[in-house]
Design a protein around this motif. Structure first.
Motif, PDB file in Angstrom:
ATOM      1  N   SER A  67       6.263  38.116  43.990  1.00 18.56           N
ATOM      2  CA  SER A  67       7.016  38.970  44.913  1.00 18.56           C
ATOM      3  C   SER A  67       8.406  39.281  44.359  1.00 18.56           C
ATOM      4  O   SER A  67       8.892  40.412  44.476  1.00 18.56           O
ATOM      5  N   SER A  93       3.227  34.453  52.119  1.00 22.70           N
ATOM      6  CA  SER A  93       4.486  34.319  52.842  1.00 22.70           C
ATOM      7  C   SER A  93       4.528  35.346  53.961  1.00 22.70           C
ATOM      8  O   SER A  93       4.238  36.501  53.739  1.00 22.70           O
ATOM      9  N   LEU A 100       8.504  37.652  52.054  1.00 16.62           N
ATOM     10  CA  LEU A 100       7.428  38.514  51.543  1.00 16.62           C
ATOM     11  C   LEU A 100       7.751  39.047  50.159  1.00 16.62           C
ATOM     12  O   LEU A 100       6.922  39.066  49.277  1.00 16.62           O
ATOM     13  N   GLU A 152       0.434  43.423  45.123  1.00 14.93           N
ATOM     14  CA  GLU A 152       0.500  41.978  44.871  1.00 14.93           C
ATOM     15  C   GLU A 152      -0.653  41.241  45.532  1.00 14.93           C
ATOM     16  O   GLU A 152      -0.932  41.426  46.717  1.00 14.93           O
TER      17      GLU A 152
END
Ligand SMILES: Nc1nc2c(ncn2[C@@H]2O[C@H](COP(=O)(O)OP(=O)(O)OP(=O)(O)O)[C@@H](O)[C@H]2O)c(=O)[nH]1
Ligand SMILES: [Mg+2]
Length: 340
Positions: A67, A93, A100, A152
């Motif tokens: 991230s 997260s 995030l 991601e």
């Protein structure tokens, strides 16, 4: 621009996406995520506009700094004035807690930017649906006008690998410590990488990990050349040291991504177009699987038949092959076609 379609119809939403309406973008991605029956109609209207975005997958073990790197890559792309879409698939997260996208301050820099669109997508209840929905979401962002899409995933399950398989360039992020490169190689993570990033280069062990990975990549590159018979033509995966947390090495990661793209472009019609066609075939297959699954089991009749066959002593394999044969012969088992 006047619309020929009702505002809230699938075509109406598609039109709004093409006009840059972010709320319509959000809506269509939700439809994709929920498997909403209106999504296919909307996507059909968007299809002619696909293909401009470069899709970059970012994967790797939990906590490697994916991230944080996505954050930094997005900021770097913004400095090039590119429109950036970010998709976090099943983020470990949560949004709240500000984790995030790694560092909160950097994240706010992105969320306040009109040229950045950030979306997270939870894994769906129905198995296998996530990869399909992830690709659909990228398609919508592509049609919207995103020039780069960063996706991601945590590199663990089949669905995550499938999402990566749909990207133009896959960046695998690792970091020194727990597990290290050996584990990653065992997990087959190298197989999906176009670019390898050893993040947290500020920590001890980063350079050694990078050396180990370079060696593994080199061995693998030679092998694949032997297999394909195209010596020298294959892409050697670059290993890039970076510290996303300190905003170091990010330009190098970007350069590696750009080189990978240039390599595909340089192959002409056999490069990018071919690669994308194969990925599209995989997506069609996912849609077929999902639709078959939904339509075959959306009836009690087949379940009853299976139970009866089991009671009569048939094996799972015997029942399955009989049922599939019957299905292929056109037996409906009480299923209705989609239209009826
Ligand atoms: N020392 C160091 N820490 C870093 C670096 N980059 C990220 N981190 C830290 O590593 C932790 C995990 O970073 P994330 O970016 O959330 O990692 P992630 O791979 O996205 O994690 P998950 O999505 O939870 O799998 C955070 O505490 C970051 O601040 C770096 O370059 N060096
Ligand atoms: Mg993350």
């Amino acid at each position: 621009m006047t619309s020929n379609h009702p505002k809230n119809s699938a075509e109406g939403y598609a039109e709004r996406v093409l006009q840059g309406d972010r709320r319509a973008l959000t809506r269509l991605i939700s439809w994709a995520e929920n498997g909403d029956g209106r999504f296919p109609g909307a996507l059909a209207a968007l299809y002619p506009s696909l293909g401009r975005a470069w899709r970059v997958g970012i994967t790797g073990p939990p906590g490697a700094g994916k991230s944080t790197l996505v954050n930094e890559l997005a900021l770097a792309m913004r400095r090039e004035d590119l429109e950036v879409g970010i998709l976090a698939v099943d983020p470990s997260s949560p949004f709240t807690g500000g984790a995030l996208l790694g560092d909160r301050i950097r994240m706010e820099e992105l969320t306040g930017d009109q040229h950045v669109y950030i979306r997270s997508m939870a894994s769906r209840k129905s198995h296998g649906g996530m990869a399909r929905a992830g690709v659909d979401a990228c398609d919508v962002m592509d049609a919207f006008g995103m020039e780069r899409i960063l996706i991601e995933t945590v590199g663990v399950g089949q669905a995550e690998y499938d999402v990566m398989g749909a990207c133009d360039t896959v960046v695998v992020v690792m970091c020194p410590g727990a597990g290290d490169g050996v584990q990653a190689m065992k997990a087959g993570i190298l197989e999906v990488a176009d670019v390898l990033v050893v993040n947290k280069s500020d920590l001890a062990g980063a350079e050694r990990l990078a050396d180990d990975l370079s060696e593994a990549v080199h061995t693998r590159a030679i092998r694949s050349d032997e297999w394909s018979g195209e010596v020298g033509s294959s892409w050697t995966v670059p290993v890039v040291l970076a510290s996303a947390g300190k905003a170091q090495g990010v330009d190098e990661v970007l350069k590696a991504i750009t080189s990978h793209r240039a390599m595909l472009d340089s192959r002409g019609p056999n490069g990018l177009e071919d690669a994308r066609r194969k990925k599209r075939v995989a997506q069609v297959r996912r849609v077929i699987d999902e639709e078959l699954d939904a339509r075959v089991w959306n009836t009690d009749e087949l379940g009853a038949r299976v139970e009866n066959a089991l009671a009569a002593g048939s094996t799972a394999y015997g029942i399955a092959s009989e049922v599939v044969d019957d299905l292929l012969r056109g037996a409906a088992f009480g299923m209705r076609s989609k239209e009826s």
